[in-house]
Design a protein around this motif. Structure first.
Motif, PDB file in Angstrom:
ATOM      1  N   THR A  85       0.821  -1.324  -0.055  1.00  0.00           N
ATOM      2  CA  THR A  85       0.226  -0.006   0.162  1.00  0.00           C
ATOM      3  C   THR A  85       0.952   1.361   0.164  1.00  0.00           C
ATOM      4  OG1 THR A  85      -1.396  -1.237   1.460  1.00  0.00           O
ATOM      5  CG2 THR A  85      -1.989   1.083   1.192  1.00  0.00           C
TER       6      THR A  85
ATOM      7  N   ALA B 114      -2.510  -4.122  -9.058  1.00  0.00           N
ATOM      8  CA  ALA B 114      -2.489  -2.914  -8.310  1.00  0.00           C
ATOM      9  C   ALA B 114      -2.320  -1.494  -8.881  1.00  0.00           C
ATOM     10  CB  ALA B 114      -1.309  -3.237  -7.150  1.00  0.00           C
ATOM     11  N   GLN B 119      -6.070  -2.301  -3.491  1.00  0.00           N
ATOM     12  CA  GLN B 119      -5.252  -3.147  -2.586  1.00  0.00           C
ATOM     13  C   GLN B 119      -5.203  -4.735  -2.874  1.00  0.00           C
ATOM     14  OE1 GLN B 119      -5.837  -1.515   1.291  1.00  0.00           O
ATOM     15  NE2 GLN B 119      -5.173   0.353   0.785  1.00  0.00           N
ATOM     16  N   TYR B 121      -4.196  -7.464  -1.432  1.00  0.00           N
ATOM     17  CA  TYR B 121      -4.848  -8.380  -0.324  1.00  0.00           C
ATOM     18  C   TYR B 121      -6.377  -8.386  -0.390  1.00  0.00           C
ATOM     19  CZ  TYR B 121      -5.224  -4.475   2.824  1.00  0.00           C
ATOM     20  OH  TYR B 121      -5.786  -3.309   3.376  1.00  0.00           O
ATOM     21  N   LYS B 122      -7.081  -7.554  -1.014  1.00  0.00           N
ATOM     22  CA  LYS B 122      -8.292  -7.361  -0.724  1.00  0.00           C
ATOM     23  C   LYS B 122      -9.021  -7.997  -2.147  1.00  0.00           C
ATOM     24  CE  LYS B 122     -10.372  -3.627   0.584  1.00  0.00           C
ATOM     25  NZ  LYS B 122     -10.625  -2.057   0.597  1.00  0.00           N
ATOM     26  N   HIS B 230     -11.424   1.429   0.215  1.00  0.00           N
ATOM     27  CA  HIS B 230     -10.640   2.271   1.510  1.00  0.00           C
ATOM     28  C   HIS B 230     -10.430   3.418   0.702  1.00  0.00           C
ATOM     29  CE1 HIS B 230      -7.228   3.689   3.623  1.00  0.00           C
ATOM     30  NE2 HIS B 230      -7.453   2.956   4.506  1.00  0.00           N
ATOM     31  N   LYS B 232      -8.297   5.638   0.467  1.00  0.00           N
ATOM     32  CA  LYS B 232      -6.854   5.698  -0.429  1.00  0.00           C
ATOM     33  C   LYS B 232      -7.092   4.867  -1.883  1.00  0.00           C
ATOM     34  CE  LYS B 232      -3.916   7.319   2.415  1.00  0.00           C
ATOM     35  NZ  LYS B 232      -3.231   8.702   2.002  1.00  0.00           N
ATOM     36  N   GLU B 233      -7.912   4.141  -1.613  1.00  0.00           N
ATOM     37  CA  GLU B 233      -8.181   3.257  -3.037  1.00  0.00           C
ATOM     38  C   GLU B 233      -8.990   4.161  -4.046  1.00  0.00           C
ATOM     39  OE1 GLU B 233      -8.401  -1.658  -2.321  1.00  0.00           O
ATOM     40  OE2 GLU B 233      -9.812  -0.475  -1.186  1.00  0.00           O
TER      41      GLU B 233
END
Lengths: 246, 246
Positions: A85, B114, B119, B121-122, B230, B232-233
């Motif tokens: 991230t 990415a 992210q 991991y999501k 999120h 940030k995303e």
């Protein structure tokens, strides 16, 4: 200009990575991951001095970004750069400062974990097992694992890294935490994925827990919790089954 | 010995990939994926002749495996080699024949996605939208998408390839299928990921469907269906939002 250049799993840069580095001032981000090759070897191969940045350098001071405004800067990142991230946030920050960025991709645990024989498209959300803090052990990762299993998804389990303390979670510690939370099934331990000393071991968590911490060798490690297996996955995995438990 | 060597997303081999190829007889597997660089360019860079194998060569005849018993053979694979099930099966088959194998990893859509700002991991299970066959459109992929969304997981959507017919599903066709199944939310279209002409476009499926098929350019393409984001995303994704619909 800022280049985010992936070092891949074992510091084996792509051709474009190697040639780009030549024209850049070179930094290395190391607090989100573990470098599997000696820094000196990387400097020798690339024929460049490499400055290792701390978390503060990356997230707060950001001197390397200021430099990228007027010169070519390379930030080397273990694996594929945007998987962490932090590096996506660097791209956002660079955009705000009108700095052009380019990512040079490389191998990552997210695809290379197919070396276990499990099919990549069947992996669900990845989780990270964090170190306990003062007696408190977060458990939200365990809920994600359970949700993955409900939908028949495999789970990639990353292990906590505290780079400032040179502390990398060992598979034994990770399995102890999982076991304490009630996990009793099969686990795949993956060590030094993509390196010449890569090792994959598969078995019941009860069996794997009997092994000494040292058995697992040097980091980086991750675990995989398989969900329902296709017979082709089973056939592949079987080669990694731990045979002898003393 | 058999080397499975990743070409990454754009034919940018790693140093180890390049040096290994030099000592090998070189084959290229092309029916599971789309090569984003001209074959001639790859041959020039590697200074080797490359033989393209058909599906039958890979899965049935397997002459390259027979050769690997006595000589060094490289099988070049787009992306990271073991991501396609076919290549994991080659490893199993090689083991049965006592042929040593080595995988040289490279970049893959599974981590490079990415670049959307989502992210990694999501991400939940990945799905592939297949071409309809004689009026029959399989829908099991849509159930997986819905299950991912229930657990808040993003979905990587791969688009069908029929290499023998040089037929690569266009994002418009894929979105039409999704829309017909009831999907009405936001989609990210990712074209030529990792290439110099990479393009990411984000918006409501209703809006993106108004665009001409040609708008999406050359393959390879994939889609991403984001789940809960999120902030940030969101911030990262917003730069890709389709601004003008005529």
């Amino acid at each position: 200009m800022l280049y985010l250049i992936g070092l891949g799993l074992n510091g084996d840069l792509t051709r474009e990575g190697v040639t780009t580095v030549q024209k850049c001032k070179v930094y290395l981000e190391l607090y989100t991951s573990f470098l599997t090759v000696p820094l000196k070897d990387l400097e020798r191969v690339l024929q460049k001095d490499i400055t290792v940045l701390t978390r503060e350098d990356i997230e707060e001071t950001q001197q390397f970004l200021k430099e990228a405004k007027t010169t070519d800067v390379a930030l080397l990142v273990v694996g594929d750069p945007l998987v962490a991230t932090t590096h996506a946030e660097i791209i956002i920050e660079a955009r705000k400062r009108a700095i052009t960025t380019k990512v040079i991709h490389n191998s990552s645990v997210y695809s290379a974990v197919a070396e276990t024989g499990l099919q990549i498209y069947k992996f669900g959300k990845a989780i990270t097992i964090p170190f306990s803090q003062e007696g408190f052990q977060p458990t939200s990762f365990y809920e994600i694992l359970q949700k993955n299993r409900i939908i028949g998804a495999h789970t990639l389990v990353l292990l906590d890294i505290q780079h400032d303390q040179k502390r990398y979670m060992n598979p034994k510690e990770a399995m102890e935490i999982l076991h304490r939370l009630g996990f009793q099934e099969e686990v795949i331990c993956v060590s030094r994925l993509g390196c010449t000393d890569q090792r994959i071991v598969y078995g019941e968590i009860e069996n794997l827990l009997k092994l000494d911490k040292q058995y697992w060798g040097s980091p980086p490690h991750c675990l995989v919790i398989p969900s329902s297996l296709h017979f082709k996955e089973e056939e592949f995995l079987e080669q990694f089954r731990l045979k002898v438990i003393k």
